[in-house]
Design a protein around this motif. Structure first.
Motif, PDB file in Angstrom:
ATOM      1  N   ASN A 107      19.076 -42.790 -21.054  1.00  0.00           N
ATOM      2  CA  ASN A 107      20.444 -43.306 -21.762  1.00  0.00           C
ATOM      3  C   ASN A 107      20.134 -44.782 -21.949  1.00  0.00           C
ATOM      4  OD1 ASN A 107      21.344 -44.683 -19.349  1.00  0.00           O
ATOM      5  ND2 ASN A 107      22.446 -42.468 -18.871  1.00  0.00           N
ATOM      6  N   LYS A 163      21.856 -47.143 -20.621  1.00  0.00           N
ATOM      7  CA  LYS A 163      21.984 -47.764 -19.388  1.00  0.00           C
ATOM      8  C   LYS A 163      20.817 -48.126 -18.710  1.00  0.00           C
ATOM      9  CE  LYS A 163      24.698 -48.607 -15.300  1.00  0.00           C
ATOM     10  NZ  LYS A 163      26.113 -48.020 -14.536  1.00  0.00           N
ATOM     11  N   GLU A 164      20.151 -46.702 -18.545  1.00  0.00           N
ATOM     12  CA  GLU A 164      18.707 -46.622 -17.817  1.00  0.00           C
ATOM     13  C   GLU A 164      17.523 -47.495 -18.606  1.00  0.00           C
ATOM     14  OE1 GLU A 164      18.615 -42.471 -15.585  1.00  0.00           O
ATOM     15  OE2 GLU A 164      18.841 -42.347 -17.743  1.00  0.00           O
TER      16      GLU A 164
END
Length: 170
Positions: free
Chosen positions: A5, A7-8
């Motif tokens: 995603n 954020k990762e």
């Protein structure tokens, strides 16, 4: 393949950038550079236009010698700049790794292997041709992956064959 995603993915990008900054400061700012025996031989024998193609004893890294001759011709003799060429190849390997894989745990495994191996870590900044050849291998694997993913297979096959020829012939 599952994608990270946002954020990762941002964490992975930041981690790679922090790794590069940390290694740069550790190696080129806080470390005093003294040439090793095989570097002395390379610096003495292979950094002249008339000698960089010489193939004997330790002169089996023709691409590295060619890079060294160019750097010496442009900037004069600068030992840290010559060592920096191997570090730049390591940076390109990190960029290729990021382009190929989007998993944080794979990066952590990859960077751990480098950090915990004296050979892999030391050759990252030593003026030898190991990381120059490593970037050729990494590029070959990158284009092999592209070969199996996309339709224009002949273009990627030609690039792969050129990279392999270039790595073997030097």
């Amino acid at each position: 393949m599952l994608r990270l995603n946002f954020k990762e993915s941002a964490v992975l990008n930041i981690l790679i950038l922090l790794t590069i900054i940390f290694f740069f400061f550790k190696i080129f700012i806080f470390y005093e550079h003294y040439p090793l025996l095989d570097e002395v031989i390379v610096l003495d024998r292979y950094l002249e236009w008339k000698n960089f193609l010489r193939k004997d004893h330790i002169g089996n890294h023709t691409i590295n010698s060619f890079i060294g001759v160019i750097l010496k011709s442009i900037f004069g003799y600068n030992f840290e700049l010559l060592r920096f060429s191997s570090f730049v190849c390591f940076l390109f390997i990190l960029i290729l790794f990021r382009m190929m894989y989007d998993r944080l745990y794979l990066y952590l495994i990859f960077i751990s292997l480098i950090i915990f191996s004296n050979y892999l870590f030391n050759y990252m900044y030593i003026f030898r041709g190991y990381y120059v050849h490593a970037i050729l291998c990494a590029l070959s694997f990158f284009f092999i992956r592209k070969y199996f993913q996309f339709e224009n297979k002949e273009k990627y096959l030609n690039i792969i064959l050129f990279l392999i020829f270039f790595a073997i012939s030097t």
